[in-house]
Design a protein around this motif. Structure first.
Motif, PDB file in Angstrom:
ATOM      1  N   GLU A  67       0.824  -1.218   0.000  1.00 54.61           N
ATOM      2  CA  GLU A  67       0.000   0.000   0.000  1.00 54.61           C
ATOM      3  C   GLU A  67       0.852   1.259   0.000  1.00 54.61           C
ATOM      4  OE1 GLU A  67      -3.027   0.076  -0.572  1.00 54.61           O
ATOM      5  OE2 GLU A  67      -3.447  -2.057  -0.305  1.00 54.61           O
TER       6      GLU A  67
ATOM      7  N   ASN B 213       1.403   4.110  -2.882  1.00 52.09           N
ATOM      8  CA  ASN B 213       1.135   5.534  -2.641  1.00 52.09           C
ATOM      9  C   ASN B 213       2.350   6.385  -3.000  1.00 52.09           C
ATOM     10  OD1 ASN B 213      -1.425   5.014  -1.766  1.00 52.09           O
ATOM     11  ND2 ASN B 213      -1.072   5.552   0.383  1.00 52.09           N
TER      12      ASN B 213
ATOM     13  N   HIS C 157       0.908   8.543  -5.816  1.00 53.51           N
ATOM     14  CA  HIS C 157       0.559   9.887  -5.318  1.00 53.51           C
ATOM     15  C   HIS C 157       1.788  10.752  -5.090  1.00 53.51           C
ATOM     16  CE1 HIS C 157      -3.402   8.229  -4.796  1.00 53.51           C
ATOM     17  NE2 HIS C 157      -3.009   7.390  -3.846  1.00 53.51           N
TER      18      HIS C 157
ATOM     19  N   GLY D 214      -5.832   2.417   1.662  1.00 50.97           N
ATOM     20  CA  GLY D 214      -4.396   2.160   1.763  1.00 50.97           C
ATOM     21  C   GLY D 214      -3.796   2.644   3.072  1.00 50.97           C
TER      22      GLY D 214
HETATM   23 MG   LIG Z   1      -3.178   3.954  -1.613  1.00 52.72          MG
END
Ligand SMILES: [Mg+2]
Ligand SMILES: Nc1ncnc2c1ncn2[C@@H]1O[C@H](COP(=O)(O)OP(=O)(O)OP(=O)(O)O)[C@@H](O)[C@H]1O
Lengths: 291, 139
Positions: B47, B51, B55, B105
């Motif tokens: 997770e 990310n 992101h 997440g």
């Molecule tokens: Mg995530």
């Protein structure tokens, strides 16, 4: 300054025999244990390839050749080195062993030129350095080709694996199973689930079992893909059963907060298959043997 | 707390995420983490690694084998210099997502580990630290 490439070429041609002997000796000296042990080193093959390389090398050494193997004049050399690196890769040589073939020409050639230089000092002084730099280029090129070749093999295998890993199997009339195995990255998951949907459409199946026994991690991304596939399958008139959720994955999913609500799940593939048969109205009974 | 071993794993692609998972799995095995805890820390790592890539625009994972008071554990630090998270409290809510994900997440990973620290500010990147201890069984 005008270079005397012809002179270097002539010297190589004149002393080819001696050069080949020295080269072979140097090559044997640099042989790795691995090669000796595996019996990979083949003297005849070396001599043939060494002599071919020298021929193409001397052909390239014209009066006004630019000593840059990226130029047109060295196209034949590049082709030859590419072929050679493919051949070495196929025979199981390592990248180092492949490069050593070219690099071990340096010392014998340097020896020959520095001896002959006595007779033609003015023409040769410059060339000696440039020629050894050229050999470096050849060695790097063959290594580069070797790695490129390996990368192509890996890419091909990856593609093959992607295809291999989408085995949607028809278990029964109207019942499909998709066994998922290994790491599910987003590319693979997408391909796998797309092929399930295609197969549902093609066979008109109304039950699809997605078996995740072989999957070691279900993270939010994989879970989301699974849920999307279930929804898409439902739109196509097929219900999914997810089977093979191991105890450790079940516990992890609960903490993660991922829920497979309104999807039926079964502990293993055989339970899922039994459920699918039941839903299809198929009754399986053991034959009663009459004595 | 002592750091027994450390390793940096770059995170820029999908491939790196898989590699990070494999490394965490290997180190978890090394401290004999049970199968359930192994799966939990590997899933949490997956997770956070995703990310970081998706992101955070890429970054790295620092993997450390730590020990403290006779217990061993894994500390995973995920770092990126991406856009950062404007409101951590909101981002930590179940179901909050800006990228069309499940939004589980961060909150899910927190539940999967023993210690969870997140530091982030808008424009200053994100750092998340996870620790999973191996439970010491007395017999
Ligand atoms: Mg995530
Ligand atoms: N490293 C990061 N840099 C910037 N923003 C982040 C970072 N990590 C998380 N976020 C923000 O926090 C939100 C919540 O993250 P979280 O991992 O919980 O959900 P998600 O990634 O959107 O979906 P998924 O459930 O698939 O993980 C993200 O949508 C994103 O906006």
């Amino acid at each position: 300054m005008k270079r005397q490439k012809n002179l270097v070429a002539t010297m190589i041609i004149e002393h080819e025999g001696e050069l080949l002997i020295d080269w072979l000796e140097e090559r044997s000296r640099r042989n790795t244990n691995l090669m000796f042990n595996s019996g990979l080193f083949n003297k005849e093959e070396f001599e043939r390839q060494a002599s071919d390389l020298l021929k193409i090398f001397t052909k390239g050494l014209k009066e006004d050749t630019v000593l840059d193997i990226a130029t047109d004049e060295w196209a034949e050399m590049r082709d030859y080195l590419s072929e050679l690196s493919n051949d070495k890769a196929a025979k199981g040589y390592s990248a180092t062993e492949t490069a050593i073939f070219v690099f071990t020409l340096k010392k014998p050639l340097f020896k020959l030129l520095s001896r002959e230089i006595q007779a033609h000092p003015e023409q040769l002084t410059n060339d000696v350095w440039e020629i050894t730099a050229l050999i470096d280029q050849l060695g790097l090129y063959i290594t580069e080709r070797f790695i490129k070749n390996r990368e192509e093999i890996i890419a091909r295998q990856q593609d093959e694996m992607l295809e291999l890993s989408t085995p949607v199997v028809k278990l029964w009339e109207g019942i499909l199973v998709l066994p998922l195995i290994g790491t599910l990255d987003s590319t693979r998951t997408q391909i796998v689930l797309e092929s399930l949907l295609e197969k549902i459409a093609a066979t008109g199946s109304n039950i699809a079992i997605i078996d995740i026994t072989g999957v070691s991690v279900i993270d939010t991304l994989v879970a989301q893909y699974l849920l999307k596939a279930v929804t898409a399958a439902r739109l196509m008139g097929a219900e999914c059963i997810i089977s093979g959720i191991s105890p450790q994955i079940a516990q992890t999913m609960v903490q993660l907060g991922v829920r497979f609500t309104d999807v039926s799940t079964k502990a293993n593939l055989s339970d899922a298959f039994a459920e699918a048969l039941k839903r299809s109205g198929v009754v399986v009974t053991k034959r009663q043997e009459s004595f | 707390m002592d750091v027994l071993r450390a390793r940096e794993v770059p995170l820029t692609s999908e491939y790196d995420i898989a590699r990070a998972r494999q490394m965490v799995r290997a180190w978890a095995l090394e401290i004999s983490l049970g199968l359930v805890d192994q799966t939990k820390i590997v899933t949490a790592a997956s997770e956070l690694a995703r990310n970081t890539v998706v992101h955070g625009g890429g970054g790295a994972m620092f993997l450390e084998l730590i020990s403290s008071e006779q217990r061993k554990g894994l500390r995973l630090t995920f770092k990126d210099n991406g856009p950062g998270i404007p409101d951590i409290q909101v981002a930590m809510e179940d179901g909050y997502t800006t990228g069309g994900g499940l939004g589980l997440g961060l909150s899910g990973a927190k539940r999967l580990v023993n210690e969870f620290v997140i530091k982030s500010a808008e424009g200053e990147g994100t750092e998340v630290i996870l620790i999973k201890w191996k439970l010491v069984t007395h017999d």
